[in-house]
Each structure stands twice: as C-alpha cells, then as structure tokens.
Write an enzyme that holds these catalytic residues in place. Sequence first.
Site, mmCIF file in Angstrom:
data_model
loop_
_atom_site.group_PDB
_atom_site.id
_atom_site.type_symbol
_atom_site.label_atom_id
_atom_site.label_comp_id
_atom_site.label_asym_id
_atom_site.label_seq_id
_atom_site.Cartn_x
_atom_site.Cartn_y
_atom_site.Cartn_z
ATOM 1 N N GLY A 19 -24.342 -0.655 -23.622
ATOM 2 C CA GLY A 19 -25.587 -0.165 -23.036
ATOM 3 C C GLY A 19 -25.957 -0.970 -21.806
ATOM 4 O O GLY A 19 -25.111 -1.617 -21.176
ATOM 5 N N ASN A 20 -27.218 -0.951 -21.463
ATOM 6 C CA ASN A 20 -27.724 -1.658 -20.292
ATOM 7 C C ASN A 20 -27.412 -3.154 -20.360
ATOM 8 O O ASN A 20 -26.743 -3.728 -19.497
ATOM 9 C CB ASN A 20 -29.234 -1.399 -20.208
ATOM 10 C CG ASN A 20 -29.881 -1.954 -18.968
ATOM 11 O OD1 ASN A 20 -30.817 -2.736 -19.060
ATOM 12 N ND2 ASN A 20 -29.404 -1.555 -17.800
ATOM 13 N N GLY A 22 -25.578 -4.682 -22.751
ATOM 14 C CA GLY A 22 -24.178 -4.878 -23.103
ATOM 15 C C GLY A 22 -23.276 -4.871 -21.887
ATOM 16 O O GLY A 22 -22.361 -5.696 -21.759
ATOM 17 N N PHE A 49 -19.545 3.668 -27.096
ATOM 18 C CA PHE A 49 -19.802 4.869 -27.895
ATOM 19 C C PHE A 49 -19.574 6.070 -26.988
ATOM 20 O O PHE A 49 -20.302 6.270 -26.020
ATOM 21 C CB PHE A 49 -21.226 4.861 -28.447
ATOM 22 C CG PHE A 49 -21.574 6.086 -29.250
ATOM 23 C CD1 PHE A 49 -21.106 6.233 -30.544
ATOM 24 C CD2 PHE A 49 -22.348 7.096 -28.695
ATOM 25 C CE1 PHE A 49 -21.408 7.375 -31.278
ATOM 26 C CE2 PHE A 49 -22.660 8.228 -29.417
ATOM 27 C CZ PHE A 49 -22.180 8.370 -30.723
ATOM 28 N N LYS A 145 -31.389 -9.132 -29.956
ATOM 29 C CA LYS A 145 -32.608 -9.926 -30.081
ATOM 30 C C LYS A 145 -33.350 -9.621 -31.374
ATOM 31 O O LYS A 145 -33.355 -8.490 -31.852
ATOM 32 C CB LYS A 145 -33.547 -9.680 -28.901
ATOM 33 C CG LYS A 145 -33.177 -10.469 -27.657
ATOM 34 C CD LYS A 145 -34.303 -10.449 -26.640
ATOM 35 C CE LYS A 145 -33.941 -11.300 -25.430
ATOM 36 N NZ LYS A 145 -35.047 -11.365 -24.452
ATOM 37 N N ALA A 178 -32.018 -7.094 -18.189
ATOM 38 C CA ALA A 178 -30.614 -6.753 -17.928
ATOM 39 C C ALA A 178 -30.340 -6.406 -16.472
ATOM 40 O O ALA A 178 -29.360 -6.886 -15.884
ATOM 41 C CB ALA A 178 -30.194 -5.601 -18.841
ATOM 42 N N LYS A 282 -41.989 -13.275 -30.408
ATOM 43 C CA LYS A 282 -42.629 -13.190 -29.080
ATOM 44 C C LYS A 282 -43.139 -11.783 -28.795
ATOM 45 O O LYS A 282 -44.084 -11.600 -28.011
ATOM 46 C CB LYS A 282 -41.658 -13.663 -28.001
ATOM 47 C CG LYS A 282 -40.305 -12.961 -27.981
ATOM 48 C CD LYS A 282 -40.207 -11.842 -26.980
ATOM 49 C CE LYS A 282 -38.829 -11.220 -26.940
ATOM 50 N NZ LYS A 282 -38.682 -10.147 -25.937
ATOM 51 N N ARG A 348 -42.397 -4.437 -22.307
ATOM 52 C CA ARG A 348 -42.924 -3.147 -22.763
ATOM 53 C C ARG A 348 -43.994 -3.311 -23.834
ATOM 54 O O ARG A 348 -44.944 -2.522 -23.887
ATOM 55 C CB ARG A 348 -41.790 -2.254 -23.259
ATOM 56 C CG ARG A 348 -41.072 -2.763 -24.484
ATOM 57 C CD ARG A 348 -39.985 -1.805 -24.942
ATOM 58 N NE ARG A 348 -38.950 -1.641 -23.934
ATOM 59 C CZ ARG A 348 -37.817 -0.985 -24.156
ATOM 60 N NH1 ARG A 348 -37.589 -0.436 -25.340
ATOM 61 N NH2 ARG A 348 -36.901 -0.885 -23.218
ATOM 62 N N GLN A 377 -40.564 -2.822 -30.458
ATOM 63 C CA GLN A 377 -40.163 -3.713 -31.543
ATOM 64 C C GLN A 377 -41.343 -4.489 -32.112
ATOM 65 O O GLN A 377 -41.368 -4.815 -33.296
ATOM 66 C CB GLN A 377 -39.088 -4.684 -31.048
ATOM 67 C CG GLN A 377 -37.745 -4.021 -30.778
ATOM 68 C CD GLN A 377 -36.691 -5.016 -30.331
ATOM 69 O OE1 GLN A 377 -36.973 -5.942 -29.572
ATOM 70 N NE2 GLN A 377 -35.476 -4.826 -30.794
#
Length: 424
Positions: A19-20, A22, A49, A145, A178, A282, A348, A377
């Site tokens: 991904g971004n 990764g 993927f 994370k 990223a 955090k 975010r 998250q």
Amino acid sequence: MATLGAYSKKHKVTIVGSGNWGSAIAKIVAENTKQHGDLFEEEVQMWVFEEELTVPRASKHYDAGSKFSTEPHNLTKLINHFHENVKYLPGITLPTNLIANPSLQDSVQGSTILVFNLPHQFIGGLCEQMKDHILPYARGVSCIKGVAVDSEDVRLFSESIGEKLGIYCGALSGANIANEVAQEKFSETTVAYDPPPIDSRNPTPQAGTPKGHTPQSSQLDLTAINEHKDTRGKTSKVKLIVPPSDLPPIDHKLLQTLFYRPYFHVQVVSDVAGVSLSGALKNVVAIATGFVAGLGWGDNAKAAVMRVGLLEMVKFGKMFFGGSVSTGTFTEESAGVADLITSCSGGRNYRCAKMSVERKVSIEEVEREELNGQMLQGLSTAKDVYEFLKKRGKEGEFPLLVGTYRILRGEVRVEDLPDLMEGK
C-alpha cells in the site's frame, strides 16, 4: 556500518504489503540492499495483493494510445513496467531492484528478513498462508502501527506475527507520513528489535537502546538458547531456530543499515512494547487534542492535553508491560513524542475530532463523510482501552484516556475535558 566480513551469505529481504506506506518502506529497503551488496541480496520482493486497473488519467504515465491506459492490467505488471505503484504511491519512482510479486508464497521463499506492512486485520490469514513457505530461521519487522486491545489483553502485532510464524519479529514506527517519506522529505523513525539470545554471536551494544535497557541478547543464557522473553518478560511460546552462522547476525547495526537513508534517520531500540503502544495510544490523545482545537481553545490547551496524554501513555506501558518498557521510548524517540506531536497536529484522528466539534455532529458522522470508507483507529482504541482498564478497576489511573472515551459515548461534554483530565 555493518559489513559482511567473514560471513559468506547475504540476507534476502521481502516486503509483505504494497500500500501507500508499504511501497514507501519498500523503496527505502531496495535502495539500501542495492547500496549494501556486502550484506543483502540486491533484489527485494514486494508482495502485492493483485488487482486490475488502467493507468489513471492523472498519472504521468497516461497515454491514450497505450493499452496500459485503455485496458485493465494487473497492478504487479504496472508496478514492474513503470517502476511506480500508480495506485497507492503515484508519482514516486521505485528502484528497479524492487520486484512486485502477486504470489505471497513465492515472494517470501528463501527470505531471511520479512518486513510486514499491511492492514492489521489481514495478519492472521496471511500468516496462515505463509507459515509453511518461510525459512524457519527468518526474522521479521512489523511496520503495522498500534496494538490489538480487548477487555482481556493487549497484544502486539509483532508478537502475533511471531507466534503465528514461529519466528522473532520486531517493530518499526515513528512520525512517518508515507508520502513525505517517499518524496524524501527529512523524517526519522524508530526500529524496535530485541535480538533473541539464539541470534547472538556478538551481543548488540547497549548504546543503541534506551538508557538502562539491556537487549536480552547481551544477557545470554546458554541453558535456554532457543528461548526468548516476550514483552511481558515471560518466556515466549515460540521456540526459535538458530540462523546459519554464515549469515550476518540480525542486530541493531544491521537493521540500521537496512532502513537508514539520508532523508530517513533511524534509531534502533530494544523496547518493542513501548514502540507498539505509542502507535496505538497516541490516536486517543489526538482525538482529545482535536476536541479542544474544535472549541477554539488554542495552542495552550492542545499542549496541555498532549502533556497529560504522554504521561498516561508512559504509565500504561509501565503498568502492563513493566518488564520491558522504557520511559525513554515515549519521551525521546520518534515512535513516542514525535509521532504524538504529528498526530495531534494534523492526523486524521485530530482532524475528524476537530470537525465533529465545529460541526456539532458525532465523530462517526465525520468519519463517514470525510474518510471514504477508511476507519479512525482512535475510536476503536479508545473503546478497547476503556474496557481493558475497567475490567481491572484502573479507570481512575488514566483520566484523559477514559475521559476521551466518555466524551465519544456522549456521557459528558467536550467542555468538561479539563476537569476530566484531573479526575474530577
């Protein structure tokens, strides 16, 4: 700097995830394997993927006369042709020695170092697919994370990976956006890796760890050579296999060489629990900081929330992972205070909490409207941490973390946060 010296074999590295973040980490790793050919095989596999897409019109590679732009192609083919992840990291040139591979089993075959960078909900299924295809003496680093929390336990993603695959796995985390890292804008990160005793031919020096924290590899017990301690200080269930003696040892120096770039500075510590907990807690503090920002209370209020939040992060680590957590990980490292500052300035969780107060709507409504299906998250972590603390009767020990959850539930007002922080 680490050198091959007397070692006749080199490490092969695979990135599990594309991904971004990764792809950004894969770029760094591939640059370093090419530069340090005495330690690493040059080619880096990156598991992707597989999905089909055409080159987006906004891409510099778009050509109306090209089949890549008019017909769907596999993402791996596009990455390997253009040396760019046109979907998840557009505009960034990837090294030519980074090879996108749609086969998970093939990509990890023969790799001695596995770098995990994927959504945490896929860990279980992918590890199940990998476990019979990796080297038994491979070692891992998780760039995922956070931690998994419920009322029963707090589990580190790195240890979940290690237990499922029968290997040792450390963690990488920090104030790392990223796109900024991929654009080679200066930043830093923290790699947490406590080399197991079985890996120790030359114990990692203490200089690379928080003060007063000695890697377990420098406390070698020859009677328990295939055992290592988990982050609670207990003997791990995983019985490790000794790496071949003709491979360079995977220690702090080697990991620094693998991840360090002039634009991406790396500190290597032994506190895997502290680095992982920082990445989770955090996000809750960032929500609280967003709340006071939404009220227009200014920078002083945000700083107060961050200060208390940092103290509670340290306290949580010491209370539940006291056997391995170092205060310095939270207060001195990129994974701790630096990532907290970044998350509480524009992450975010912060932004959505701020907008929820300004718009006078729930944060869940903002999440639905602003994040295009992505999840905050901090919301799930706040709930899980509260339930974990409540079951142990420790809610009063963490007034900011608990108070933030009570605001999210609608039990108290955002304006009550200063009193909540003092336990009132």
